[in-house]
Design a protein around this motif. Sequence first.
Motif, short mmCIF file in Angstrom:
data_model
loop_
_atom_site.label_atom_id
_atom_site.label_comp_id
_atom_site.label_asym_id
_atom_site.label_seq_id
_atom_site.Cartn_x
_atom_site.Cartn_y
_atom_site.Cartn_z
N MET A 57 0.84 -1.16 0.00
CA MET A 57 0.00 0.00 0.00
C MET A 57 0.90 1.23 0.00
O MET A 57 1.87 1.30 0.75
CB MET A 57 -0.89 0.00 1.24
CG MET A 57 -1.68 1.27 1.38
SD MET A 57 -2.94 1.20 2.63
CE MET A 57 -4.10 0.15 1.79
N LEU A 58 0.57 2.16 -0.86
CA LEU A 58 1.31 3.42 -0.93
C LEU A 58 0.48 4.51 -0.26
O LEU A 58 -0.73 4.61 -0.50
CB LEU A 58 1.58 3.81 -2.38
CG LEU A 58 2.37 2.81 -3.21
CD1 LEU A 58 2.53 3.32 -4.63
CD2 LEU A 58 3.71 2.52 -2.58
N ILE A 59 1.15 5.33 0.52
CA ILE A 59 0.49 6.49 1.11
C ILE A 59 1.08 7.70 0.43
O ILE A 59 2.29 7.94 0.49
CB ILE A 59 0.68 6.51 2.63
CG1 ILE A 59 0.07 5.23 3.21
CG2 ILE A 59 0.06 7.76 3.24
CD1 ILE A 59 0.25 5.03 4.67
N GLU A 105 4.67 9.74 -3.27
CA GLU A 105 4.74 8.67 -2.28
C GLU A 105 5.51 9.15 -1.05
O GLU A 105 6.62 9.64 -1.16
CB GLU A 105 5.43 7.44 -2.87
CG GLU A 105 5.55 6.31 -1.87
CD GLU A 105 6.31 5.11 -2.42
OE1 GLU A 105 6.84 4.36 -1.59
OE2 GLU A 105 6.37 4.94 -3.65
N ARG A 152 5.28 3.58 2.51
CA ARG A 152 4.94 2.35 1.80
C ARG A 152 4.79 1.23 2.82
O ARG A 152 5.63 1.08 3.71
CB ARG A 152 6.05 2.01 0.82
CG ARG A 152 5.86 0.72 0.05
CD ARG A 152 7.04 0.51 -0.87
NE ARG A 152 7.05 1.52 -1.91
CZ ARG A 152 6.90 1.26 -3.20
NH1 ARG A 152 6.76 0.02 -3.62
NH2 ARG A 152 6.91 2.22 -4.08
N ILE A 153 3.74 0.45 2.67
CA ILE A 153 3.51 -0.72 3.52
C ILE A 153 3.45 -1.93 2.59
O ILE A 153 2.65 -1.96 1.66
CB ILE A 153 2.18 -0.60 4.29
CG1 ILE A 153 2.14 0.68 5.12
CG2 ILE A 153 1.95 -1.83 5.17
CD1 ILE A 153 0.76 1.03 5.66
N GLU A 154 4.31 -2.90 2.86
CA GLU A 154 4.35 -4.09 2.01
C GLU A 154 3.99 -5.32 2.84
O GLU A 154 4.42 -5.46 3.98
CB GLU A 154 5.74 -4.26 1.41
CG GLU A 154 6.09 -3.12 0.48
CD GLU A 154 7.45 -3.28 -0.16
OE1 GLU A 154 8.04 -4.36 -0.07
OE2 GLU A 154 7.91 -2.30 -0.75
N TYR A 164 1.27 -8.46 4.35
CA TYR A 164 0.15 -8.54 5.28
C TYR A 164 0.60 -8.14 6.67
O TYR A 164 1.69 -8.51 7.12
CB TYR A 164 -0.42 -9.96 5.33
CG TYR A 164 -1.42 -10.13 6.44
CD1 TYR A 164 -2.74 -9.72 6.28
CD2 TYR A 164 -1.03 -10.65 7.66
CE1 TYR A 164 -3.66 -9.84 7.31
CE2 TYR A 164 -1.94 -10.77 8.71
CZ TYR A 164 -3.24 -10.37 8.52
OH TYR A 164 -4.14 -10.47 9.54
N PHE A 213 -1.23 -2.86 11.14
CA PHE A 213 -1.58 -2.16 9.90
C PHE A 213 -2.06 -0.74 10.20
O PHE A 213 -1.63 0.22 9.56
CB PHE A 213 -2.66 -2.94 9.15
CG PHE A 213 -3.02 -2.35 7.83
CD1 PHE A 213 -2.12 -2.36 6.78
CD2 PHE A 213 -4.27 -1.80 7.62
CE1 PHE A 213 -2.45 -1.81 5.54
CE2 PHE A 213 -4.61 -1.25 6.39
CZ PHE A 213 -3.70 -1.26 5.36
N ARG A 214 -2.89 -0.61 11.22
CA ARG A 214 -3.40 0.72 11.59
C ARG A 214 -2.24 1.63 12.03
O ARG A 214 -2.18 2.80 11.65
CB ARG A 214 -4.43 0.57 12.70
CG ARG A 214 -4.99 1.85 13.23
CD ARG A 214 -5.84 2.53 12.21
NE ARG A 214 -6.23 3.83 12.73
CZ ARG A 214 -7.32 4.46 12.40
NH1 ARG A 214 -8.13 3.93 11.52
NH2 ARG A 214 -7.60 5.62 12.91
N GLN A 227 0.84 1.45 11.08
CA GLN A 227 1.59 1.81 9.88
C GLN A 227 0.87 2.87 9.05
O GLN A 227 1.50 3.78 8.51
CB GLN A 227 1.88 0.57 9.04
CG GLN A 227 2.85 -0.40 9.68
CD GLN A 227 4.25 0.18 9.79
OE1 GLN A 227 4.72 0.89 8.92
NE2 GLN A 227 4.93 -0.16 10.87
N LEU A 228 -0.46 2.75 8.95
CA LEU A 228 -1.22 3.78 8.24
C LEU A 228 -1.04 5.15 8.90
O LEU A 228 -0.84 6.16 8.22
CB LEU A 228 -2.71 3.43 8.21
CG LEU A 228 -3.13 2.33 7.25
CD1 LEU A 228 -4.62 2.02 7.44
CD2 LEU A 228 -2.85 2.72 5.80
#
Length: 107
Positions: A1-3, A10, A13-15, A17, A23-24, A26-27
């Motif tokens: 996922m790219l933010i 960019e 970046r989260i690569e 699972y 995940f939250r 990292q977001l």
Amino acid sequence: MLILDPNGVERYRIEGYLPKDEFRAQLEMGLARIAFMSKDFAAAEDRYTAILERYPTSKAAPEALYWKGVSHYKATNDHTVLGELPEQFQEKYPDSIWALKSAAWVH
């Protein structure tokens, strides 16, 4: 996922699972990075602080602590916060790569 920032650049970046809380975290790191790169250092510091409060045991927490200190310094030019980081890392995240990165600021 790219933010991406509002200009489509960019910023984080989260690569792979990640479990929901990781995940939250990292977001939220991505949103903090956008604030930092936009030179809104006070907002970045607030976002990094929130990550540390909500996800203190996450893999993102050591990085958030590092960038929280840097954001505070950039917002205020108060370098004392950087000197405090190595001790905070020794207490909370001594085995983190971010602890090594903060070692340059040891008094």
